[in-house]
Design an enzyme around this catalytic site. Structure first.
Site, mmCIF file in Angstrom:
data_model
loop_
_atom_site.group_PDB
_atom_site.id
_atom_site.type_symbol
_atom_site.label_atom_id
_atom_site.label_comp_id
_atom_site.label_asym_id
_atom_site.label_seq_id
_atom_site.Cartn_x
_atom_site.Cartn_y
_atom_site.Cartn_z
ATOM 1 N N ARG A 1 47.438 41.095 46.990
ATOM 2 C CA ARG A 1 48.279 40.024 47.506
ATOM 3 C C ARG A 1 49.768 40.266 47.265
ATOM 4 O O ARG A 1 50.604 39.596 47.848
ATOM 5 C CB ARG A 1 47.835 38.680 46.889
ATOM 6 C CG ARG A 1 46.471 38.228 47.392
ATOM 7 C CD ARG A 1 45.880 37.120 46.530
ATOM 8 N NE ARG A 1 45.229 37.650 45.321
ATOM 9 C CZ ARG A 1 44.526 36.918 44.445
ATOM 10 N NH1 ARG A 1 44.408 35.613 44.636
ATOM 11 N NH2 ARG A 1 43.974 37.466 43.390
ATOM 12 N N GLN B 1 39.230 51.029 33.650
ATOM 13 C CA GLN B 1 38.082 50.443 34.356
ATOM 14 C C GLN B 1 37.914 51.276 35.638
ATOM 15 O O GLN B 1 38.796 51.263 36.494
ATOM 16 C CB GLN B 1 38.376 48.973 34.687
ATOM 17 C CG GLN B 1 37.234 48.273 35.397
ATOM 18 C CD GLN B 1 37.638 46.893 35.928
ATOM 19 O OE1 GLN B 1 38.820 46.592 36.110
ATOM 20 N NE2 GLN B 1 36.641 46.065 36.190
HETATM 21 C C1 UD1 Z 1 41.373 34.692 37.721
HETATM 22 C C2 UD1 Z 1 40.203 33.803 37.283
HETATM 23 C C3 UD1 Z 1 40.540 32.370 37.651
HETATM 24 C C4 UD1 Z 1 41.826 31.949 36.956
HETATM 25 C C5 UD1 Z 1 42.969 32.933 37.297
HETATM 26 C C6 UD1 Z 1 44.147 32.637 36.400
HETATM 27 C C7 UD1 Z 1 38.140 35.104 37.445
HETATM 28 C C8 UD1 Z 1 36.970 35.411 38.257
HETATM 29 N N1 UD1 Z 1 38.999 34.222 37.971
HETATM 30 O O1 UD1 Z 1 41.489 34.595 39.127
HETATM 31 O O2 UD1 Z 1 39.480 31.489 37.226
HETATM 32 O O3 UD1 Z 1 42.179 30.638 37.323
HETATM 33 O O4 UD1 Z 1 42.557 34.296 37.040
HETATM 34 O O5 UD1 Z 1 45.272 33.380 36.799
HETATM 35 O O6 UD1 Z 1 38.272 35.620 36.352
HETATM 36 N N2 UD1 Z 1 41.431 42.502 36.829
HETATM 37 C C9 UD1 Z 1 40.953 43.683 36.317
HETATM 38 N N3 UD1 Z 1 39.845 44.227 36.865
HETATM 39 C C10 UD1 Z 1 39.161 43.650 37.893
HETATM 40 C C11 UD1 Z 1 39.663 42.438 38.407
HETATM 41 C C12 UD1 Z 1 40.790 41.888 37.850
HETATM 42 O O7 UD1 Z 1 41.513 44.241 35.386
HETATM 43 O O8 UD1 Z 1 38.152 44.213 38.318
HETATM 44 C C13 UD1 Z 1 42.631 41.903 36.222
HETATM 45 C C14 UD1 Z 1 43.803 41.744 37.175
HETATM 46 O O9 UD1 Z 1 44.662 42.848 37.090
HETATM 47 C C15 UD1 Z 1 44.470 40.482 36.663
HETATM 48 C C16 UD1 Z 1 43.346 39.697 35.999
HETATM 49 O O10 UD1 Z 1 42.311 40.612 35.784
HETATM 50 O O11 UD1 Z 1 45.470 40.774 35.698
HETATM 51 C C17 UD1 Z 1 42.867 38.536 36.859
HETATM 52 O O12 UD1 Z 1 42.389 39.047 38.106
HETATM 53 P P1 UD1 Z 1 42.775 38.400 39.499
HETATM 54 O O13 UD1 Z 1 42.106 39.168 40.558
HETATM 55 O O14 UD1 Z 1 44.221 38.189 39.594
HETATM 56 O O15 UD1 Z 1 42.010 37.005 39.355
HETATM 57 P P2 UD1 Z 1 42.399 35.597 40.010
HETATM 58 O O16 UD1 Z 1 41.918 35.536 41.387
HETATM 59 O O17 UD1 Z 1 43.824 35.309 39.778
HETATM 60 CA CA CA Z 2 45.567 36.476 39.043
#
Ligand code: UD1
Ligand code: CA
Length: 451
Positions: free
Chosen positions: A16, A90
């Site tokens: 995004r 990861q």
């Molecule tokens: C996530 C939460 C949501 C919360 C929000 C707060 C989940 C499923 N959802 O959503 O409930 O309200 O954060 O900001 O957890 N990341 C990894 N590996 C992955 C996926 C993500 O390291 O496979 C990291 C991203 O870099 C990021 C964080 O985890 O820093 C959150 O991931 P993101 O995809 O931004 O989740 P949101 O949709 O924001």
């Molecule tokens: Ca996020």
């Protein structure tokens, strides 16, 4: 061994943001987003940090973390720098639960509380992390979520409460019913877990039917279903939970952090005439009774003394150091430069890679020409010097104490203007010598600078 560790999630694809730069490395007030998270973790007492990177962003992330760590060590007391930051990868972005599990091998043998922090939630404060940990521990919970109530909860996971502090589940916006979407209490993504107990919980998370991703939030629902203690703890202030998924949110959290930094300086005795137009790097230090006029940008860990006057429209960069009682004024840029106390550069000037002594006046339009197209070079200007308007100092060069330059003087590279002398012209020469060479030996005023 400390019973506290942090796992910082930073492997996401950040689609995004629509950016070639990894999201967690976008700067906020001069410091990468993820480093704001690490600063809060360290301030909350975390001494062991594991950052989860992706295959793609690993090397950029490692470089940024190293730079942050080294710069921090220079800036703070040694007792606050004895923490470790490890990066794990990861391999495939399978969701936040999988991201946390990627840190498992690195935390082999660790027995205690792991606080999961989102690399994309830079407003989190030490006090919110501390509040989460203290509730989590005092209530003997297995998993606790830092939550916050937002006027616009759009895009966040919603907290579905059971009785009291206990939560039943967290529902992601895309899976939520219209009623659930009306819940304003959201998941910050910052979650305390008991390790090693939590590993099994995370392993049992089933993929989302919608996205096939393994959600960390599912671990909360799972814990609650299994009768294990799952809590939601409200953040100290709701803004602490804000996350960055796109550039509009980046601008929003930048404004939040900027307001906080500015407020802290005002409380510490710095006047900001119009804080809404002032940008100060969180690492900068500013002395009491310094006056900051509108449209001032301070980038990097600069050190600004007491009673300094900055702006309007001043740009202080690169860890510059400004002595007490000095001034950097209208349209002046100062970078990697140390200015002695009571020294002033008030109008339209550029000072780069320089040291300037005390009580020196840098005239309007003076340029420290520090870059030869390939390398940057230093300039040294002594105390009580007066540089006339439009002086160009071609680095490397030096100007001795109490020396003067005339308006428009160009001091060439490798020249040294001796203490007390006045040099004028292009290329600059001692005033008497130039007058003689021009056949003018009558005395007269040196072309003047500005004050
Ligand atoms: C996530 C939460 C949501 C919360 C929000 C707060 C989940 C499923 N959802 O959503 O409930 O309200 O954060 O900001 O957890 N990341 C990894 N590996 C992955 C996926 C993500 O390291 O496979 C990291 C991203 O870099 C990021 C964080 O985890 O820093 C959150 O991931 P993101 O995809 O931004 O989740 P949101 O949709 O924001
Ligand atoms: Ca996020």
């Amino acid at each position: 061994m400390s019973r506290l560790a942090a796992i910082v999630l930073a492997a996401g694809k950040s689609k995004r943001m629509n950016s070639a730069l990894p999201k967690v490395l976008h700067p906020i007030l001069g410091m990468p987003l993820v480093c704001h998270v690490l600063e809060a973790a360290v301030a909350a007492g975390v001494r062991r940090i594991v950052v989860v990177a992706s295959v793609e962003n690993r090397s950029a992330l490692e470089a940024a973390l190293r730079e942050w760590h080294d710069e921090r060590a220079r800036r703070t007391a040694p007792s606050l720098t004895t923490f470790s930051v490890d990066v794990v990868v990861q391999e495939v972005q399978r969701g936040t639960a999988d991201a946390v599990l990627s840190a498992r091998a690195r935390l082999q043998g660790f027995d205690g509380t792991a606080v999961v922090l989102c690399g994309d939630a830079p407003c989190v404060s030490a006090s919110s992390i501390e509040a989460l940990l203290s509730e989590h521990r005092s209530k003997g919970a297995e998993i606790s979520v830092l939550s916050g109530e937002l006027d616009d909860p759009g895009g966040y996971g919603r907290i579905v409460r059971g009785s009291g502090a206990a939560i039943t589940r967290i529902v992601e916006e895309k899976d939520a019913t219209p009623d659930e979407r009306r819940i304003r209490e959201i998941n910050s993504g910052i979650i305390a877990l008991e390790v090693p107990l939590a590993w099994s919980l995370l392993e049992n998370v089933a993929p989302s039917k919608e996205t096939d991703e393994l959600y960390l939030t599912e671990a909360v629902s799972l814990a609650s279903r299994e009768g294990r203690k799952a809590l939601a703890v409200m953040a100290a202030v709701p803004e602490d939970v804000l996350g960055v998924n796109d550039r509009a949110q980046l601008a929003h959290v930048t404004a939040v952090i900027r307001r906080r930094v500015n407020l802290a300086h005002m409380k510490a005795g710095v006047t900001l005439v119009d804080p809404d137009t002032v940008f100060i790097d969180p690492r900068a230090r500013i002395g009491r009774d310094t006056l900051i006029m509108p449209f001032v940008v301070i980038e990097g860990p600069c050190v600004i003394g007491s009673g300094v006057r900055l702006g309007p429209f001043a740009h202080v960069r690169g860890g510059s150091v400004l002595g007490d009682g000095g001034a950097v004024g209208n349209f002046v840029e100062v970078v990697r430069t140390r200015m002695g106390s009571s020294s002033r550069a008030l109008h339209l000037a550029y000072l780069g890679d320089a040291t300037v002594g005390e009580g020196t006046n840098v005239g309007a339009g003076t340029i420290f020409a520090n870059y030869d197209g390939k390398d940057k070079h230093p300039t040294s200007v002594g105390a009580k010097v007066s540089l006339g308007a439009g002086t160009v100092l071609v680095a490397p060069c030096s100007v001795g104490d109490s020396a003067r330059t005339g308006a428009g003087a160009v001091v060439l590279a490798r020249e040294s203007v001796p203490a007390g002398e006045t040099w004028v012209g292009v290329p600059a020469r001692k005033n008497a010598a130039r007058r003689a060479s021009l056949g003018e030996d009558k005395g007269g005023e040196v072309p003047h600078g500005t004050r």
